[in-house]
Design a protein around this motif. Structure first.
Motif, PDB file in Angstrom:
ATOM      1  N   VAL A  89       0.869  -1.195   0.000  1.00  0.00           N
ATOM      2  CA  VAL A  89       0.000   0.000   0.000  1.00  0.00           C
ATOM      3  C   VAL A  89       0.900   1.236   0.000  1.00  0.00           C
ATOM      4  O   VAL A  89       1.928   1.258   0.695  1.00  0.00           O
ATOM      5  N   LYS A  90       0.502   2.231  -0.761  1.00  0.00           N
ATOM      6  CA  LYS A  90       1.308   3.458  -0.835  1.00  0.00           C
ATOM      7  C   LYS A  90       1.028   4.362   0.373  1.00  0.00           C
ATOM      8  O   LYS A  90      -0.092   4.376   0.905  1.00  0.00           O
ATOM      9  N   PRO A  91       2.016   5.109   0.800  1.00  0.00           N
ATOM     10  CA  PRO A  91       1.808   6.061   1.903  1.00  0.00           C
ATOM     11  C   PRO A  91       0.655   7.004   1.598  1.00  0.00           C
ATOM     12  O   PRO A  91       0.460   7.413   0.444  1.00  0.00           O
ATOM     13  N   SER A  92      -0.106   7.316   2.618  1.00  0.00           N
ATOM     14  CA  SER A  92      -1.286   8.202   2.610  1.00  0.00           C
ATOM     15  C   SER A  92      -2.542   7.520   2.057  1.00  0.00           C
ATOM     16  O   SER A  92      -3.627   8.090   2.161  1.00  0.00           O
ATOM     17  N   GLU A  93      -2.398   6.312   1.515  1.00  0.00           N
ATOM     18  CA  GLU A  93      -3.566   5.622   0.976  1.00  0.00           C
ATOM     19  C   GLU A  93      -4.236   4.773   2.058  1.00  0.00           C
ATOM     20  O   GLU A  93      -3.874   4.845   3.237  1.00  0.00           O
ATOM     21  N   THR A  94      -5.247   3.994   1.649  1.00  0.00           N
ATOM     22  CA  THR A  94      -6.037   3.208   2.600  1.00  0.00           C
ATOM     23  C   THR A  94      -5.707   1.728   2.488  1.00  0.00           C
ATOM     24  O   THR A  94      -5.697   1.165   1.394  1.00  0.00           O
ATOM     25  N   LEU A  95      -5.442   1.120   3.627  1.00  0.00           N
ATOM     26  CA  LEU A  95      -5.194  -0.315   3.731  1.00  0.00           C
ATOM     27  C   LEU A  95      -6.544  -1.002   3.922  1.00  0.00           C
ATOM     28  O   LEU A  95      -7.324  -0.598   4.808  1.00  0.00           O
ATOM     29  N   SER A  96      -6.816  -2.011   3.111  1.00  0.00           N
ATOM     30  CA  SER A  96      -8.079  -2.754   3.227  1.00  0.00           C
ATOM     31  C   SER A  96      -7.799  -4.244   3.237  1.00  0.00           C
ATOM     32  O   SER A  96      -7.142  -4.760   2.320  1.00  0.00           O
ATOM     33  N   LEU A  97      -8.282  -4.916   4.251  1.00  0.00           N
ATOM     34  CA  LEU A  97      -8.124  -6.363   4.383  1.00  0.00           C
ATOM     35  C   LEU A  97      -9.463  -7.005   4.713  1.00  0.00           C
ATOM     36  O   LEU A  97     -10.316  -6.387   5.353  1.00  0.00           O
ATOM     37  N   THR A  98      -9.601  -8.248   4.294  1.00  0.00           N
ATOM     38  CA  THR A  98     -10.805  -9.028   4.593  1.00  0.00           C
ATOM     39  C   THR A  98     -10.401 -10.324   5.267  1.00  0.00           C
ATOM     40  O   THR A  98      -9.375 -10.917   4.919  1.00  0.00           O
ATOM     41  N   CYS A  99     -11.207 -10.753   6.214  1.00  0.00           N
ATOM     42  CA  CYS A  99     -11.007 -12.037   6.879  1.00  0.00           C
ATOM     43  C   CYS A  99     -12.219 -12.916   6.576  1.00  0.00           C
ATOM     44  O   CYS A  99     -13.363 -12.535   6.865  1.00  0.00           O
ATOM     45  N   THR A 100     -11.956 -14.073   5.977  1.00  0.00           N
ATOM     46  CA  THR A 100     -13.021 -15.005   5.662  1.00  0.00           C
ATOM     47  C   THR A 100     -13.038 -16.115   6.705  1.00  0.00           C
ATOM     48  O   THR A 100     -12.004 -16.739   6.968  1.00  0.00           O
ATOM     49  N   VAL A 101     -14.219 -16.344   7.264  1.00  0.00           N
ATOM     50  CA  VAL A 101     -14.387 -17.347   8.317  1.00  0.00           C
ATOM     51  C   VAL A 101     -15.035 -18.587   7.716  1.00  0.00           C
ATOM     52  O   VAL A 101     -16.076 -18.497   7.060  1.00  0.00           O
ATOM     53  N   SER A 102     -14.411 -19.737   7.919  1.00  0.00           N
ATOM     54  CA  SER A 102     -14.977 -20.998   7.438  1.00  0.00           C
ATOM     55  C   SER A 102     -15.029 -22.007   8.581  1.00  0.00           C
ATOM     56  O   SER A 102     -14.296 -21.882   9.561  1.00  0.00           O
ATOM     57  N   GLY A 103     -15.919 -22.988   8.451  1.00  0.00           N
ATOM     58  CA  GLY A 103     -16.048 -23.997   9.491  1.00  0.00           C
ATOM     59  C   GLY A 103     -16.819 -23.533  10.707  1.00  0.00           C
ATOM     60  O   GLY A 103     -16.822 -24.228  11.735  1.00  0.00           O
ATOM     61  N   GLY A 104     -17.450 -22.385  10.609  1.00  0.00           N
ATOM     62  CA  GLY A 104     -18.223 -21.856  11.722  1.00  0.00           C
ATOM     63  C   GLY A 104     -18.938 -20.588  11.302  1.00  0.00           C
ATOM     64  O   GLY A 104     -18.671 -20.038  10.230  1.00  0.00           O
ATOM     65  N   SER A 105     -19.809 -20.104  12.136  1.00  0.00           N
ATOM     66  CA  SER A 105     -20.591 -18.914  11.814  1.00  0.00           C
ATOM     67  C   SER A 105     -19.994 -17.658  12.445  1.00  0.00           C
ATOM     68  O   SER A 105     -19.340 -17.708  13.485  1.00  0.00           O
ATOM     69  N   ILE A 106     -20.258 -16.540  11.774  1.00  0.00           N
ATOM     70  CA  ILE A 106     -19.868 -15.242  12.330  1.00  0.00           C
ATOM     71  C   ILE A 106     -20.617 -14.980  13.648  1.00  0.00           C
ATOM     72  O   ILE A 106     -20.068 -14.362  14.572  1.00  0.00           O
ATOM     73  N   SER A 107     -21.838 -15.419  13.716  1.00  0.00           N
ATOM     74  CA  SER A 107     -22.639 -15.233  14.923  1.00  0.00           C
ATOM     75  C   SER A 107     -22.365 -16.362  15.903  1.00  0.00           C
ATOM     76  O   SER A 107     -22.203 -17.511  15.495  1.00  0.00           O
ATOM     77  N   PRO A 108     -22.358 -16.119  17.187  1.00  0.00           N
ATOM     78  CA  PRO A 108     -22.571 -14.862  17.908  1.00  0.00           C
ATOM     79  C   PRO A 108     -21.280 -14.330  18.530  1.00  0.00           C
ATOM     80  O   PRO A 108     -21.235 -13.995  19.695  1.00  0.00           O
ATOM     81  N   TYR A 109     -20.237 -14.265  17.720  1.00  0.00           N
ATOM     82  CA  TYR A 109     -18.926 -13.944  18.254  1.00  0.00           C
ATOM     83  C   TYR A 109     -18.499 -12.498  18.012  1.00  0.00           C
ATOM     84  O   TYR A 109     -19.085 -11.767  17.242  1.00  0.00           O
ATOM     85  N   TYR A 110     -17.376 -12.127  18.694  1.00  0.00           N
ATOM     86  CA  TYR A 110     -16.631 -10.908  18.431  1.00  0.00           C
ATOM     87  C   TYR A 110     -15.464 -11.266  17.532  1.00  0.00           C
ATOM     88  O   TYR A 110     -14.854 -12.328  17.687  1.00  0.00           O
ATOM     89  N   TRP A 111     -15.129 -10.359  16.613  1.00  0.00           N
ATOM     90  CA  TRP A 111     -14.082 -10.616  15.630  1.00  0.00           C
ATOM     91  C   TRP A 111     -13.108  -9.442  15.623  1.00  0.00           C
ATOM     92  O   TRP A 111     -13.519  -8.293  15.477  1.00  0.00           O
ATOM     93  N   SER A 112     -11.834  -9.775  15.755  1.00  0.00           N
ATOM     94  CA  SER A 112     -10.811  -8.745  15.943  1.00  0.00           C
ATOM     95  C   SER A 112      -9.786  -8.713  14.828  1.00  0.00           C
ATOM     96  O   SER A 112      -9.563  -9.704  14.135  1.00  0.00           O
ATOM     97  N   TRP A 113      -9.161  -7.550  14.724  1.00  0.00           N
ATOM     98  CA  TRP A 113      -7.958  -7.384  13.925  1.00  0.00           C
ATOM     99  C   TRP A 113      -6.812  -7.016  14.854  1.00  0.00           C
ATOM    100  O   TRP A 113      -6.990  -6.237  15.810  1.00  0.00           O
ATOM    101  N   LEU A 114      -5.639  -7.570  14.564  1.00  0.00           N
ATOM    102  CA  LEU A 114      -4.420  -7.289  15.305  1.00  0.00           C
ATOM    103  C   LEU A 114      -3.290  -7.130  14.306  1.00  0.00           C
ATOM    104  O   LEU A 114      -3.422  -7.504  13.149  1.00  0.00           O
ATOM    105  N   ARG A 115      -2.180  -6.592  14.774  1.00  0.00           N
ATOM    106  CA  ARG A 115      -1.015  -6.508  13.912  1.00  0.00           C
ATOM    107  C   ARG A 115       0.247  -6.714  14.725  1.00  0.00           C
ATOM    108  O   ARG A 115       0.264  -6.490  15.939  1.00  0.00           O
ATOM    109  N   GLN A 116       1.291  -7.124  14.021  1.00  0.00           N
ATOM    110  CA  GLN A 116       2.563  -7.412  14.671  1.00  0.00           C
ATOM    111  C   GLN A 116       3.688  -6.806  13.853  1.00  0.00           C
ATOM    112  O   GLN A 116       3.895  -7.180  12.699  1.00  0.00           O
TER     113      GLN A 116
END
Lengths: 121, 105
Positions: A12-39
């Motif tokens: 990603v270029k400086p000053s632009e927008t970073l966009s990521l998607t997380c696809t969940v399989s083997g289970g449902s999005i409900s009724p959980y909390y879903w987080s993003w982290l970085r290292q």
């Protein structure tokens, strides 16, 4: 067993927008909390924020002005947008599921393998 | 923000040995602490939550103890697949991580 997979541009270029998607399989999005982290080498693991399956969000104070996390239950996906990026945002980004323990505190019980995002012109 | 400090940074041990990893919190986190194992290119794996509860499928050679500010992860009879980076997470007051301990042969 639930599996999480991050996807999105690795550069990603400086000053632009970073966009990521997380696809969940083997289970449902409900009724959980879903987080993003970085290292990153300089700061270690950092929690960015979470989205509940209903769409409720909470963000870390240091990134709150630049972060949006959203959920699409129909696709079993949730997403991260980080605006006005700089080199300091270069990191491996992880998505993770949060669940409650016996004391009703949330912790991460499943993670994606992470995706490296480099901010550079 | 609660600061989590792990020690040592690197621990050199042999297969079959016992490894003891420490995690210290800058203020009490009660028992709201988890341990994870991380290998290169893989998703972090939950080992312990609630300071001492093993996650599903985690071998009994992994055990956690402690409360408030001092926590320990003990791995007995080290197997080759146990050599990895281990990090702690406090989830009592939002979420902060230790810097990790590398367990090497």
């Amino acid at each position: 067993q639930v599996r999480l997979q991050e996807s999105g541009p690795g550069l990603v270029k400086p000053s632009e927008t970073l966009s990521l998607t997380c696809t969940v399989s083997g289970g449902s999005i409900s009724p959980y909390y879903w987080s993003w982290l970085r290292q990153s080498p300089g700061k270690g693991l950092e929690w960015i924020g979470y989205v509940y399956h209903s769409g409720t969000t909470f963000y870390h104070s240091s990134l709150r002005s630049r972060v949006t996390i959203s959920v699409d239950t129909s696709k079993n996906q949730f997403s991260l947008r980080l605006t006005s990026v700089s080199a300091a945002d270069t990191a491996v980004y992880y998505c993770a599921r949060e669940t409650y323990d016996a004391s009703d505190y949330l912790y991460f019980d499943s993670w994606g393998q992470g995706t490296l995002v480099t901010v550079s012109a | 923000e609660i600061v989590m400090t792990q020690s040592p940074d690197t621990l050199s041990v042999s297969p079959g040995d016992r490894a003891t990893l420490s995690c210290r919190a800058s203020q009490s986190v009660s028992s709201n602490l988890a341990w994870y194992q991380q290998k290169p290119g893989q998703a972090p794996r939950l080992l312990i939550f609630g300071a001492s509860t093993r996650a599903t499928g985690v071998p009994a050679r992994f055990s956690g103890s402690g409360s408030e500010t001092e926590f320990t992860l003990t791995i007995t009879s080290l197997q080759s697949e146990d050599f990895a980076v281990y990090f702690c997470l406090q989830y009592n007051n939002w979420r902060t991580f230790g810097q990790g301990t590398r367990l090497e042969i």
